[in-house]
Write a protein that holds these residues in place. Sequence first.
Motif, mmCIF file in Angstrom:
data_model
loop_
_atom_site.group_PDB
_atom_site.id
_atom_site.type_symbol
_atom_site.label_atom_id
_atom_site.label_comp_id
_atom_site.label_asym_id
_atom_site.label_seq_id
_atom_site.Cartn_x
_atom_site.Cartn_y
_atom_site.Cartn_z
ATOM 1 N N THR A 1 -7.827 -4.831 -4.180
ATOM 2 C CA THR A 1 -9.051 -5.615 -3.988
ATOM 3 C C THR A 1 -9.925 -4.988 -2.892
ATOM 4 O O THR A 1 -11.080 -5.355 -2.737
ATOM 5 C CB THR A 1 -8.720 -7.057 -3.541
ATOM 6 N N GLY A 2 -9.333 -4.076 -2.101
ATOM 7 C CA GLY A 2 -10.085 -3.485 -0.991
ATOM 8 C C GLY A 2 -10.135 -4.400 0.219
ATOM 9 O O GLY A 2 -10.884 -4.156 1.161
ATOM 10 N N ASN B 1 0.834 -1.210 0.000
ATOM 11 C CA ASN B 1 0.000 0.000 0.000
ATOM 12 C C ASN B 1 0.863 1.252 0.000
ATOM 13 O O ASN B 1 0.568 2.225 -0.681
ATOM 14 C CB ASN B 1 -0.906 0.026 1.238
ATOM 15 N N SER C 1 -8.192 2.473 -6.865
ATOM 16 C CA SER C 1 -7.712 1.229 -6.264
ATOM 17 C C SER C 1 -7.797 0.083 -7.274
ATOM 18 O O SER C 1 -6.893 -0.731 -7.414
ATOM 19 C CB SER C 1 -8.514 0.914 -5.006
ATOM 20 N N LYS D 1 1.890 1.612 -3.481
ATOM 21 C CA LYS D 1 0.769 1.916 -4.385
ATOM 22 C C LYS D 1 0.268 3.345 -4.202
ATOM 23 O O LYS D 1 -0.018 4.040 -5.159
ATOM 24 C CB LYS D 1 -0.417 0.975 -4.074
ATOM 25 N N TYR D 2 0.117 3.774 -2.933
ATOM 26 C CA TYR D 2 -0.496 5.066 -2.677
ATOM 27 C C TYR D 2 0.538 6.144 -2.337
ATOM 28 O O TYR D 2 0.170 7.257 -1.986
ATOM 29 C CB TYR D 2 -1.532 4.943 -1.549
ATOM 30 N N LEU E 1 -6.311 -4.256 4.014
ATOM 31 C CA LEU E 1 -6.287 -3.768 5.398
ATOM 32 C C LEU E 1 -7.262 -4.526 6.294
ATOM 33 O O LEU E 1 -7.061 -4.614 7.503
ATOM 34 C CB LEU E 1 -6.578 -2.266 5.443
HETATM 35 P P1 ADP Z 1 -6.697 -1.875 -1.675
HETATM 36 O O1 ADP Z 1 -6.656 -3.225 -2.281
HETATM 37 O O2 ADP Z 1 -7.725 -0.975 -2.288
HETATM 38 O O3 ADP Z 1 -5.348 -1.248 -1.581
HETATM 39 P P2 ADP Z 1 -6.654 -1.983 1.229
HETATM 40 O O4 ADP Z 1 -7.619 -2.646 2.150
HETATM 41 O O5 ADP Z 1 -5.250 -2.433 1.270
HETATM 42 O O6 ADP Z 1 -7.275 -2.145 -0.221
HETATM 43 O O7 ADP Z 1 -6.716 -0.433 1.504
HETATM 44 C C1 ADP Z 1 -7.987 0.216 1.582
HETATM 45 C C2 ADP Z 1 -7.887 1.664 1.121
HETATM 46 O O8 ADP Z 1 -7.086 2.399 2.061
HETATM 47 C C3 ADP Z 1 -7.185 1.850 -0.207
HETATM 48 O O9 ADP Z 1 -8.072 1.677 -1.292
HETATM 49 C C4 ADP Z 1 -6.698 3.284 -0.088
HETATM 50 O O10 ADP Z 1 -7.755 4.172 -0.407
HETATM 51 C C5 ADP Z 1 -6.388 3.435 1.410
HETATM 52 N N1 ADP Z 1 -4.953 3.288 1.745
HETATM 53 C C6 ADP Z 1 -4.341 2.192 2.240
HETATM 54 N N2 ADP Z 1 -3.031 2.419 2.488
HETATM 55 C C7 ADP Z 1 -2.804 3.699 2.132
HETATM 56 C C8 ADP Z 1 -1.646 4.557 2.142
HETATM 57 N N3 ADP Z 1 -0.453 4.132 2.564
HETATM 58 N N4 ADP Z 1 -1.794 5.831 1.704
HETATM 59 C C9 ADP Z 1 -3.002 6.288 1.279
HETATM 60 N N5 ADP Z 1 -4.131 5.541 1.237
HETATM 61 C C10 ADP Z 1 -4.038 4.271 1.660
#
Ligand code: ADP
Length: 348
Positions: free
Chosen positions: A309-310, A249, A303, A252-253, A313
């Motif tokens: 996949t959401g 994550n 995402s 990715k973010y 976390l």
């Molecule tokens: P995904 O598969 O969408 O990454 P996660 O459950 O891992 O699903 O994360 C849920 C959401 O939390 C992500 O879609 C994103 O919007 C947000 N997110 C998670 N980690 C970060 C991060 N390090 N920085 C910004 N947003 C984040």
Amino acid sequence: MSQNIDKLNNALNQIGDLMDDGFLLVDKHGNIQFANSSAEEFLGKELSRRNVTEVIKSKDLNISRFLKTDKEIDKEFSFQMDDDLKRSLSIKIKKLSNELVVILLLDMTLQRNLEKVRRDFVSNVSHELRSPLTILVGFIETLLSDKAIDIKSRHKFLKIMDEEAKRMNRLIDDILSLSKVETEEHITPSTSISILDPIKSVISSLDESGLSKNNKISLVDKTLNEDRPLYIIGNYDEITQVFTNLFENAIKYGFEKSDIFVNITKPNGKEVVVEVINEGEGIPTKYLERLTERFFRVDKARSRKIGGTGLGLAIVKHILIRHRASLTIDSELNKKTSFKIKFPLIKH
Ligand code: ADP
């Protein structure tokens, strides 16, 4: 006489420890005369000095009413505990004599979780799988019906189909991991590990596979002068999954080429804190507490586009509950986002 009582107590202790279910003996005033270790795990330590009405509190179950009655009692109730694990207990009460009542506590959490997971699974999965499936079916129909499609377009369609099929695969993998950790979250792992091992292994495997956005992951271990190694009660594969999801994550973010830090601190002798920090667009405060909900995404389309996949976390949350660890998320828009985990340490 007192020797006999000692023997009896000893036998009760030994039998009690053999039982997975909680076992309490209370007098007619509700004072707990004996509690086995499972009962203490459910209701708290040092039960023998307490009254049963203080430790089993429920508006639907009036234990003192049963203790006062002269009638025979042999009853069974469901009891929802108000702790973090939201355990479900089935409570059986039986009067042994006018002086003594036995209370059995059976942990029904696993059964309850299984039912809930099964129910949610069906509705979430059908919803989430429908969109890639619709895309796949659409392209298959186009490819079958339009024979004149040029090779370039055909290749483009097949590439999209390939991505959607892989997304379905990832979804299925994540849903299966989630349902497994959800049903087992009330069972603490039976192994101990050094917290640094899975973290280092995830960092080196991400380094090896090449960081897609040219980030640098730095491990900042501020516990070098402390007692080592830092052992926690933990399942190695699950803790590896936690850090894989958090680092992925962060990449990715996070911003392109930004630094990702993993800070390890030991604020006291009881816990070790691991914080994963990245620089990126961040998360609006109003969404912070919803991030660990299954299928919650701040920006669903984004995402999806980057292969999320959401569920990452949600999997992290349930693994951490199982490890009795806590997660705090902080984020400053366009600056830092931090995922801080506190693990209870064990002494070796
Ligand atoms: P995904 O598969 O969408 O990454 P996660 O459950 O891992 O699903 O994360 C849920 C959401 O939390 C992500 O879609 C994103 O919007 C947000 N997110 C998670 N980690 C970060 C991060 N390090 N920085 C910004 N947003 C984040």
